[in-house]
Motif scaffolding. Structure first.
Motif, short mmCIF file in Angstrom:
data_model
loop_
_atom_site.label_atom_id
_atom_site.label_comp_id
_atom_site.label_asym_id
_atom_site.label_seq_id
_atom_site.Cartn_x
_atom_site.Cartn_y
_atom_site.Cartn_z
N SER A 84 0.61 -1.53 0.45
CA SER A 84 0.09 -0.02 0.30
C SER A 84 0.64 1.62 0.60
O SER A 84 0.52 1.94 -0.83
CB SER A 84 -1.29 -0.05 1.26
OG SER A 84 -0.08 -0.37 2.54
N TYR A 85 1.61 1.20 0.82
CA TYR A 85 2.61 2.20 0.27
C TYR A 85 3.15 2.51 0.29
O TYR A 85 3.57 4.01 -0.91
CB TYR A 85 3.91 2.49 2.41
CG TYR A 85 4.63 1.59 2.48
CD1 TYR A 85 4.03 0.05 3.07
CD2 TYR A 85 5.71 1.59 1.64
CE1 TYR A 85 4.49 -0.60 3.46
CE2 TYR A 85 6.11 0.01 1.98
CZ TYR A 85 5.39 -1.00 2.29
OH TYR A 85 6.73 -2.76 2.74
N VAL A 86 3.78 2.02 -1.32
CA VAL A 86 4.25 1.94 -2.60
C VAL A 86 3.15 2.84 -3.31
O VAL A 86 3.28 3.36 -4.12
CB VAL A 86 5.24 0.62 -3.05
CG1 VAL A 86 5.91 0.64 -4.21
CG2 VAL A 86 6.15 0.30 -2.00
N LEU A 87 2.51 1.96 -3.56
CA LEU A 87 1.50 2.44 -4.30
C LEU A 87 1.07 4.25 -4.07
O LEU A 87 0.97 5.13 -5.01
CB LEU A 87 0.05 1.42 -4.08
CG LEU A 87 -0.08 0.31 -4.80
CD1 LEU A 87 -1.24 -0.37 -3.98
CD2 LEU A 87 0.55 0.53 -5.99
N LEU A 99 -6.60 0.12 2.51
CA LEU A 99 -7.67 -0.01 1.04
C LEU A 99 -8.25 1.08 1.11
O LEU A 99 -8.25 1.28 -0.77
CB LEU A 99 -8.37 -1.67 1.27
CG LEU A 99 -8.52 -2.05 -0.23
CD1 LEU A 99 -8.21 -1.68 -1.41
CD2 LEU A 99 -9.53 -3.73 -0.59
N ILE A 100 -8.90 1.35 2.15
CA ILE A 100 -10.56 2.46 1.98
C ILE A 100 -9.00 3.96 1.43
O ILE A 100 -9.24 4.47 0.44
CB ILE A 100 -10.77 2.75 2.94
CG1 ILE A 100 -11.78 1.44 3.12
CG2 ILE A 100 -11.73 4.17 3.22
CD1 ILE A 100 -12.74 1.62 5.00
N ILE A 101 -7.93 3.85 2.16
CA ILE A 101 -7.39 5.38 2.36
C ILE A 101 -6.92 5.41 0.85
O ILE A 101 -7.10 6.05 -0.03
CB ILE A 101 -6.29 5.45 3.25
CG1 ILE A 101 -6.74 5.68 4.66
CG2 ILE A 101 -5.42 6.28 3.20
CD1 ILE A 101 -5.57 5.27 5.25
N LEU A 102 -6.17 4.09 0.43
CA LEU A 102 -5.47 4.02 -1.06
C LEU A 102 -6.95 4.35 -1.79
O LEU A 102 -6.29 5.02 -3.34
CB LEU A 102 -5.07 2.59 -1.16
CG LEU A 102 -4.51 2.46 -2.01
CD1 LEU A 102 -2.61 3.87 -2.36
CD2 LEU A 102 -3.29 0.63 -2.10
N ALA A 103 -7.84 3.99 -1.73
CA ALA A 103 -8.90 3.83 -3.04
C ALA A 103 -9.50 5.56 -2.96
O ALA A 103 -9.44 5.89 -4.34
CB ALA A 103 -10.25 3.06 -2.59
N VAL A 104 -9.67 6.22 -2.01
CA VAL A 104 -9.58 7.49 -1.74
C VAL A 104 -8.96 7.85 -2.08
O VAL A 104 -9.23 9.34 -3.30
CB VAL A 104 -10.35 8.23 -0.26
CG1 VAL A 104 -9.80 9.60 -0.85
CG2 VAL A 104 -11.49 7.14 0.10
N LEU A 105 -7.65 8.21 -2.59
CA LEU A 105 -6.14 8.66 -2.36
C LEU A 105 -6.58 8.45 -4.52
O LEU A 105 -6.15 9.54 -5.01
CB LEU A 105 -4.72 8.37 -2.46
CG LEU A 105 -4.79 8.80 -0.50
CD1 LEU A 105 -3.12 8.49 -0.40
CD2 LEU A 105 -4.62 10.23 -1.22
N ILE A 106 -6.73 7.30 -5.01
CA ILE A 106 -6.11 6.74 -6.27
C ILE A 106 -7.39 7.54 -7.24
O ILE A 106 -7.60 8.18 -8.11
CB ILE A 106 -6.08 4.97 -6.59
CG1 ILE A 106 -5.77 4.50 -5.96
CG2 ILE A 106 -6.30 5.14 -7.95
CD1 ILE A 106 -5.50 3.05 -6.11
N LEU A 107 -8.99 7.42 -6.41
CA LEU A 107 -9.85 8.81 -6.98
C LEU A 107 -9.98 9.91 -7.32
O LEU A 107 -9.97 10.18 -8.71
CB LEU A 107 -11.54 7.86 -6.06
CG LEU A 107 -11.76 6.87 -6.43
CD1 LEU A 107 -12.88 6.75 -6.12
CD2 LEU A 107 -12.57 6.71 -7.96
N ALA A 108 -9.00 9.86 -5.86
CA ALA A 108 -8.91 11.39 -6.04
C ALA A 108 -7.45 11.93 -6.97
O ALA A 108 -8.26 12.70 -7.13
CB ALA A 108 -8.79 12.85 -4.57
N TYR A 109 -6.40 11.59 -6.93
CA TYR A 109 -5.21 11.59 -8.08
C TYR A 109 -6.55 11.26 -9.57
O TYR A 109 -5.75 12.33 -10.16
CB TYR A 109 -4.16 10.95 -7.28
CG TYR A 109 -3.99 12.15 -6.17
CD1 TYR A 109 -3.15 12.60 -6.75
CD2 TYR A 109 -4.12 11.38 -4.86
CE1 TYR A 109 -2.55 13.68 -5.65
CE2 TYR A 109 -3.70 12.45 -3.76
CZ TYR A 109 -2.70 13.47 -4.20
OH TYR A 109 -2.59 14.84 -3.19
#
Lengths: 541, 414
Positions: free
Chosen positions: B75-78, B263-273
């Motif tokens: 997750s942190y690499v992503l 995963l929730i944090i990651l999904a929010v970041l991916i969507l936003a960016y």
């Protein structure tokens, strides 16, 4: 047949979905200067790439006979070995290396132990330079030479390789008249020594002057080949062959109807970004709504420098001067501010400074006015497509869709994308720097029509051009620039090429800060010096 | 070439007379895929790699526990790769993110563990330090004009040194329990379920519905503006495929420990960016700068400002990664995050970003990062030796960029 050094027979080259060349034949006699004419995208460059092995044997149909032999070049070095040298429009020299290093790049003069023998290299370089009429020290870095001299170094480089056929692609496109004349003279001299040359050019007067034979290519086919001597071959004849129709006039008609003054620049002075000299010295000009003014000057006169420094000080170091918009003084210290004040500048080098070549048409068009498409920082992508489609239609941009990459368009269509970008930013003043450089006759006419449409809509247009007939054909007024200074202002009705040229070459003394030489009072009678039209500015203030 | 596609297909040369007949592309999925190998290649590769390791490990790699593991572990690499791909699109590089991960983690530990402040103060402190670091590097790159390679190489040393200083050269642990939930917590059992977590499945369904709705809306908008859209069968096929993958993932997660917080944090970041890079003025200016700096400048893009914020953003995301990493390892170590920058850079390039700038997507970088994750994880499951794992990862990066270069040349044509 035996005196033909080159025979290209029934060359056909297909790209996925496009037939770039179909059944093209070209015969070049030994010792002649052979011109190839055609609109951009007609297939000239493709034909030369087939000839030089960029497209290897087997990737095209047809035969190439060079110097009596069937040639099967599989890369450029094969064709170079056979004695074919191409000098491209974009010069391939390394600016930080010396003349001699550039001349023998990839072909180094080695001495004992495989080390480079610099004395021998520099000596040979001097002889080669003398042959092309250059009196430069071979250890001078290429970057310090002007474009004209660099062009000569390219030719010297070709000569160093024992070339039999010299191909020049638009050799004079970036050259001023003096350098062009020198280059043509050199070609004639090499011809006298037995060299064969192929010259691709858009400059018909040069072709008329130097070519023995001309071949016209249109839409990937050979249209005709004719000798230039004997019968009277006019430029119109060549143009007719290139575009497939008569061009009644090379410039569209326009009724000039200037309104009030939109932009005035006074006492504009700019220093070179690195060196301690003025590139623009106390220059001033003005332009009205619905008016086209021209800026004429030789290479190095400071035309682009003047335009770019006015456009948000994007060139050099500002030393002084004031810009007035409709009589009010304005500040345009950055490109953003200039755009906000309704100034647009379409660059002379569209590939380097005008377009993002790896992005598509629509995003290039919206680049200067993204805010118009955005609300709250978010771009409306669908609206962007609609804007681009509109431009594509109204500007006649020839591309499959607005999602096509601009890097794949021809020069004329790239120029239309650049113009679309600035027209979409809805400026009041458009500065067009060499708007028709390197584009073909048909597209030039379209660009002129677009300029007419802009002034008819009340825009003010400033055109910078190296081609005097072009300025005389489309402008209302022409300013001449020499060594960073405005040397004259001429109504187009009173202007002649000779008169302009004498103004453009008027002040030969190097310009120093604040130097006002008194010697420029004598003119050709049709000129007035560079005072601003004082009545108009007072009314609008 | 099935029936519907042919009926709907119209050549681009004949504009439709009415906006109600949409212009569509090919209906053949294989043709559509090869038409744009550059963007679809990474997805094909990803599917092949997942299938390969599923085969080699007898399905172990696709087990609920392992999928959860991959997501937690990479997750942190992503998160880093999101920021990195933006930096790379603009034509820069950031070598300092590994050190920034360490420093921000150390700051969080110093605040929450040594300082005894609540867990969220630690997180805020880490994020604040990340923003400051970003502003520092952005200042040098954007306003002084020093190449990012140099600035961030210096930053790599600088922030590593500061990490040693903050931690006094020793590890700090353990974090408060809530802090570790960021990376190791799960949302499970909120809505109950018999052996599986209903909430996770519900989120999966919502994600699929959201995706389908946004796709349909885009399609409708494109048709309204008279644009070419995918043929209807292909359009449906794509949504169904995504739905299957997402639901399968949700199903597997629901059978393991539930929905990971990270995963929730990651999904929010991916969507936003994704939205930021695709649809905002800022995002478009990033592409413009990377594609042709001079042209962007002369088009009125405030290059300095954009470059500055790119690095501030990178600092922020590096701090996010720092929090996630320290949370996962439940402590801060002086040597944390070493060579993370290389993983993030590799993810961006494998995901199709161009070395010369101007090209790249967040989505691509995510798949690139996951690809590296799946390969590393699979090799670990297979028990390959450490040296071999490194060799293979290196070759994957090289081949991915070689493939990209090959495609570009192929597309270059004349």
């Amino acid at each position: 047949m035996t005196d033909n050094i080159l025979e290209m027979r029934s060359i056909t080259k297909t790209f996925p979905g496009v037939k770039a060349l179909s059944d093209v034949s070209l015969s070049v006699r030994r010792g002649e200067v052979h011109a190839i004419c055609g609109e951009n995208g007609a297939g000239k460059s493709t034909l030369m790439k087939v000839l030089s092995g960029v497209y290897p044997f087997g990737s095209y149909d047809g035969e190439i006979h060079f110097d009596g032999q069937l040639s099967k070049f599989s890369n450029i070095s094969d064709s170079e070995h056979a004695g074919i040298a191409i000098i491209h429009q974009e010069l391939a020299l390394v600016p930080f290396l010396s003349i001699a290093e550039n001349l023998f790049l990839g072909n180094e003069r080695k001495g004992r132990g495989g080390l480079i023998d610099w004395n021998r290299a520099n000596g040979e370089a001097s002889r080669l330079l003398a042959r092309v009429g250059l009196s430069e020290n071979p250890t001078t870095p290429i970057g310090q030479l002007g474009v004209g001299k660099q062009q000569l170094v390219e030719i010297a480089k070709a000569l160093s390789k024992d070339v039999k056929l010299l191909i020049l692609d638009e050799p004079t496109a970036a050259l001023n008249d003096t350098d062009s004349a020198h280059l043509l003279g050199l070609l004639r001299q090499l011809q006298a020594e037995g060299m064969t040359s192929i010259m691709i050019s858009h400059k018909l007067n040069e072709i008329e002057e130097i070519a023995d034979t001309t071949t016209i290519i249109r839409d990937g086919r050979t249209i005709e080949t004719f000798a230039m001597a004997g019968e009277a071959v006019s430029q119109d004849r060549i143009i007719r062959g290139m575009v497939g129709r008569d061009l009644d006039s090379r410039f569209p008609d326009r009724t000039s109807n200037p309104g009030e003054e939109v932009l005035r620049v006074e006492h504009w002075t700019v220093r070179h970004p690195q060196q301690d000299r003025l590139v623009v010295d106390d220059a001033g000009f003005s332009v009205r709504a619905g008016e086209v003014i021209g800026i004429a000057g030789l290479m190095g006169a400071g035309r682009t420098e003047l335009a770019m420094s006015v456009f948000g000080r994007s060139y050099g170091r500002y030393q002084g001067g004031q810009i007035f918009k409709r009589g009010e003084p304005i500040q345009a210290r950055s490109v953003q501010e200039a755009i906000k004040h309704g100034i647009a500048y379409a660059t002379e080098d569209r590939k380097k400074y005008g377009l993002n070549l790896i992005d598509d048409i629509k995003r290039n068009i919206s680049a200067a006015a993204l805010d118009k498409l955005a609300s709250g920082g978010f771009v409306n992508a669908q609206e962007e497509i609609r804007v681009a489609e509109d431009s594509k239609k109204s500007m006649n941009i020839k591309a499959p869709t607005v999602m096509s990459l601009t890097g794949k368009l021809s020069g004329g269509n790239q120029q239309k994308v650049v113009l679309s970008k600035w027209i979409y930013s809805d400026p009041d003043v458009l500065i067009l720097d060499e708007p028709t450089r390197g584009i073909d006759v048909g597209a030039k006419f379209e660009i002129y029509t677009i300029i007419n449409r802009l002034v008819a809509a009340g825009k003010a247009v400033i055109v910078i051009s190296s081609e005097l007939p072009e300025l005389l054909g489309i402008c209302d007024r022409i300013y001449t620039l020499a060594f960073g200074r405005i040397t004259g202002e001429v109504q187009v009705s009173e202007a002649t090429q000779e008169g302009l040229m004498s103004l453009m070459t008027r002040d030969r003394t190097p310009v120093r800060a604040g130097a006002h030489s008194a010697s420029d009072a004598t003119g050709t009678g049709t000129t007035s010096t560079t005072t601003t039209p004082d009545d108009t500015q007072e009314h609008s203030a | 070439m099935s029936g519907t596609g042919d009926l709907l297909s119209k050549g681009p040369a004949t504009p439709p007379t009415s906006p109600h007949t949409p212009k569509t592309g090919t209906a053949n999925p294989l043709v559509a895929m090869t038409q744009n190998l550059r963007t679809s290649g990474i997805y094909i590769a990803f599917v092949l790699v997942v299938a390969l390791f599923a085969l080699l490990t007898d399905g172990l790699s696709l087990s609920p526990g392992n999928i959860t593991n991959i997501l937690l572990q990479y997750s942190y690499v992503l998160v880093l790769a999101i920021g990195m791909v933006i930096v790379i699109i603009a034509g820069h590089i950031d070598l300092s993110v590994g050190s920034v991960v360490a420093l921000t983690g150390a700051v969080a530990a110093k605040v929450s563990i040594s300082g005894g402040h609540p867990w969220w103060v630690g997180i805020l402190a880490a994020l604040g330090v990340g923003l400051l670091i970003g502003a520092w590097q952005g200042f040098w790159v954007a306003f002084v004009g020093i190449p990012a390679f140099i600035v961030t190489l210096a930053g790599m040393l600088l922030f590593r040194g500061l990490t040693y200083y903050v931690l006094d050269n020793v590890s700090l642990s353990p974090f408060p329990a809530q802090y570790t939930k960021v990376a190791t917590g799960f949302i499970n059992g909120i809505m109950g379920g018999y052996g599986y977590d209903a909430f996770t499945l519900l989120i999966g369904v919502l994600a699929v519905v959201g995706y389908a709705v946004s796709q349909v809306r885009t399609r409708v908008a494109r048709v309204r503006y008279d644009q070419v859209v995918d043929a209807m069968p292909l359009f449906i096929l794509r949504i169904v495929l995504i739905a299957v993958v997402v639901m399968a993932l949700a199903w597997q997660l629901a059978h393991s420990r539930g929905l990971p917080v990270v995963l929730i944090i990651l999904a929010v970041l991916i969507l936003a960016y994704s939205v930021v890079t695709r649809s905002t003025v800022f995002g478009r200016q990033v592409y413009a700068i990377g594609g042709n700096l001079a042209a962007a400048q002369l088009s009125g893009v405030n290059v300095r400002r954009v470059n500055f914020w790119i690095f501030v953003n990178m600092g922020f995301l590096a701090a996010m990664a720092g929090v996630i990493f320290s949370s996962r390892s439940n402590g801060a170590q002086p040597g944390a995050g070493t060579s993370f920058e290389l993983d993030a850079i590799a993810a961006a390039f494998i995901g199709g970003a161009a070395v010369t700038g101007g090209i790249g997507t967040v989505r691509g970088a995510m798949v690139g990062g996951l690809l590296v994750g799946v390969i590393s994880n699979g090799m670990q499951l297979l028990g390959l030796e450490q040296y071999l794992q490194q060799v293979i990862k290196g070759l994957v990066l090289l081949l991915a960029v070689a493939f990209d270069v090959y495609n570009k040349r192929r597309a270059g044509g004349r």
